[in-house]
Motif scaffolding. Structure first.
Motif, short mmCIF file in Angstrom:
data_model
loop_
_atom_site.label_atom_id
_atom_site.label_comp_id
_atom_site.label_asym_id
_atom_site.label_seq_id
_atom_site.Cartn_x
_atom_site.Cartn_y
_atom_site.Cartn_z
N LEU A 14 17.70 -4.45 47.87
CA LEU A 14 18.02 -3.08 47.47
C LEU A 14 16.97 -2.57 46.48
O LEU A 14 16.48 -1.45 46.57
N PHE A 15 16.61 -3.49 45.55
CA PHE A 15 15.64 -3.17 44.51
C PHE A 15 14.29 -2.82 45.14
O PHE A 15 13.66 -1.81 44.84
N LEU A 16 13.90 -3.66 46.11
CA LEU A 16 12.62 -3.43 46.78
C LEU A 16 12.64 -2.14 47.59
O LEU A 16 11.68 -1.37 47.58
N ALA A 17 13.80 -1.91 48.25
CA ALA A 17 13.91 -0.71 49.07
C ALA A 17 13.77 0.52 48.19
O ALA A 17 13.08 1.48 48.54
N ALA A 18 14.43 0.46 47.01
CA ALA A 18 14.36 1.61 46.10
C ALA A 18 12.91 1.80 45.65
O ALA A 18 12.41 2.93 45.60
N GLY A 19 12.23 0.68 45.38
CA GLY A 19 10.84 0.75 44.94
C GLY A 19 9.96 1.37 46.01
O GLY A 19 9.15 2.24 45.75
N CYS A 20 10.20 0.93 47.25
CA CYS A 20 9.37 1.43 48.35
C CYS A 20 9.65 2.89 48.63
O CYS A 20 8.78 3.63 49.08
N ALA A 21 10.93 3.29 48.34
CA ALA A 21 11.30 4.66 48.66
C ALA A 21 10.66 5.66 47.69
O ALA A 21 10.60 6.84 47.99
N GLU A 22 10.18 5.16 46.54
CA GLU A 22 9.60 6.10 45.56
C GLU A 22 8.37 6.78 46.18
O GLU A 22 7.50 6.11 46.75
N LYS A 23 8.35 8.10 46.04
CA LYS A 23 7.26 8.84 46.67
C LYS A 23 5.93 8.51 46.00
O LYS A 23 5.88 8.36 44.78
N PRO A 24 4.84 8.42 46.75
CA PRO A 24 3.56 8.21 46.08
C PRO A 24 3.17 9.47 45.29
O PRO A 24 3.58 10.57 45.66
N LYS A 25 2.42 9.26 44.21
CA LYS A 25 2.01 10.40 43.37
C LYS A 25 1.23 11.41 44.21
O LYS A 25 0.21 11.05 44.81
N PRO A 26 1.70 12.67 44.27
CA PRO A 26 0.98 13.62 45.12
C PRO A 26 -0.40 13.98 44.54
O PRO A 26 -0.57 13.98 43.33
N GLN A 27 -1.32 14.23 45.42
CA GLN A 27 -2.65 14.69 45.00
C GLN A 27 -2.62 16.21 44.99
O GLN A 27 -1.98 16.82 45.85
N LEU A 28 -3.31 16.81 44.05
CA LEU A 28 -3.34 18.28 44.00
C LEU A 28 -4.27 18.81 45.07
O LEU A 28 -5.37 18.29 45.25
N THR A 29 -3.82 19.85 45.76
CA THR A 29 -4.70 20.46 46.76
C THR A 29 -5.59 21.49 46.05
O THR A 29 -5.28 21.93 44.94
N GLU A 30 -6.66 21.88 46.71
CA GLU A 30 -7.56 22.88 46.13
C GLU A 30 -6.81 24.20 45.92
O GLU A 30 -7.04 24.93 44.97
N ASN A 31 -5.86 24.48 46.84
CA ASN A 31 -5.05 25.71 46.73
C ASN A 31 -4.19 25.70 45.48
O ASN A 31 -4.08 26.72 44.79
N GLN A 32 -3.59 24.54 45.22
CA GLN A 32 -2.74 24.43 44.02
C GLN A 32 -3.59 24.58 42.76
O GLN A 32 -3.19 25.24 41.81
N LYS A 33 -4.78 23.97 42.78
CA LYS A 33 -5.67 24.09 41.62
C LYS A 33 -6.07 25.55 41.40
O LYS A 33 -6.05 26.05 40.28
N ALA A 34 -6.40 26.22 42.50
CA ALA A 34 -6.83 27.63 42.41
C ALA A 34 -5.68 28.48 41.87
O ALA A 34 -5.90 29.40 41.08
N GLY A 35 -4.45 28.17 42.27
CA GLY A 35 -3.28 28.91 41.81
C GLY A 35 -3.10 28.78 40.30
O GLY A 35 -2.81 29.77 39.61
N LEU A 36 -3.30 27.58 39.79
CA LEU A 36 -3.15 27.35 38.34
C LEU A 36 -4.24 28.09 37.56
O LEU A 36 -3.98 28.70 36.53
N ARG A 37 -5.46 28.03 38.10
CA ARG A 37 -6.57 28.75 37.44
C ARG A 37 -6.27 30.25 37.39
O ARG A 37 -6.52 30.91 36.40
N LYS A 38 -5.73 30.75 38.49
CA LYS A 38 -5.45 32.18 38.60
C LYS A 38 -4.37 32.58 37.58
O LYS A 38 -4.50 33.58 36.88
#
Ligand code: HEC
Length: 195
Positions: A14-38
């Motif tokens: 169960l512990f391992l399953a929960a660990g595996c289920a954790e989403k990987p850290k998302p990478q920022l897209t260029e669009n998201q970066k541009a939105g923050l700059r804007k």
């Protein structure tokens, strides 16, 4: 004994399953970066427009009032309209509401170090994706530099007129935001947004 072993195996899987289920850290897209700059630019431009307009039409003393009341209202409204956390922060702040949190202090210190060796400019910025209680947020910071007109209210004792000084001291008795010179790092815009 077998039962206990079985229970252990079950818990482990169960512990391992929960660990595996954790989403990987998302990478920022260029669009998201541009939105923050804007967002950062739009927010700073709107504050600056109000300040410059007031300084030109009614003078510096009137602009202090605009700065102190309008800046906070504009900041709250902007964040609300975009559904984001946004504010101006500074290590040497005038309004205690603009004091940096731990993350912001760390980035401001990093910006100061870069600026002291001439490696910070208008294109500099800082992004970090953080996991807070299972939700991924992006934190974004962009430096704000001192320009000549800022010295009317953030400069040396001689550069700030007595009227302006009195107004500032009445409203911000613990003001730390004076003694700046042009091109110095004044602070940063800080944004936090859920991904
Ligand atoms: C007319 C006076 C005046 C001028 C000119 C002025 N400021 Fe300010 N500034 C203030 C006041 C008053 C506050 C506090 C605002 C608040 O309560 O949020 C402030 C706050 C700030 C803050 C937020 C951090 C803090 O110290 O609380 C930043 C960043 C800042 N000013 C940058 C600038 C820059 C950059 C310029 C020049 C482009 C500038 N200011 C020009 C009066 C001024």
């Amino acid at each position: 004994m077998k039962k206990i072993l079985l229970l252990h195996t079950l818990l482990l899987s169960l512990f391992l399953a929960a660990g595996c289920a954790e989403k990987p850290k998302p990478q920022l897209t260029e669009n998201q970066k541009a939105g923050l700059r804007k967002d950062a630019k739009e927010f700073l431009d709107s504050l600056k427009n109000v300040l410059v307009k007031e300084m030109q039409t009614n003078g510096i003393v009137a602009a202090v009032a605009v700065c102190s009341d309008t800046a906070q209202i504009l900041t709250v409204n902007y964040g609300f309209s975009k559904g984001i956390y946004i504010k101006r922060v500074s290590l040497k702040y005038r309004n205690p509401n603009n004091a940096p949190d731990g993350f912001e202090s760390k980035v401001l210190n990093h910006f100061s170090e870069l600026n002291s060796v001439g490696k910070l400019d208008g294109n500099s910025e800082f992004f970090e994706v953080i996991n807070s209680d299972g939700v991924y947020n992006v934190r974004y910071m962009k430096p704000i530099f001192v320009q000549a007109p800022c010295l009317n209210c953030h400069g040396s004792n001689e550069q700030i007129s007595p009227d302006v000084k009195t107004l500032i001291q009445n409203k911000y008795p613990d003001d730390k935001a004076t003694g700046y010179y042009p091109d110095e790092l004044r602070g940063a815009v800080s944004i936090q947004k859920t991904l």
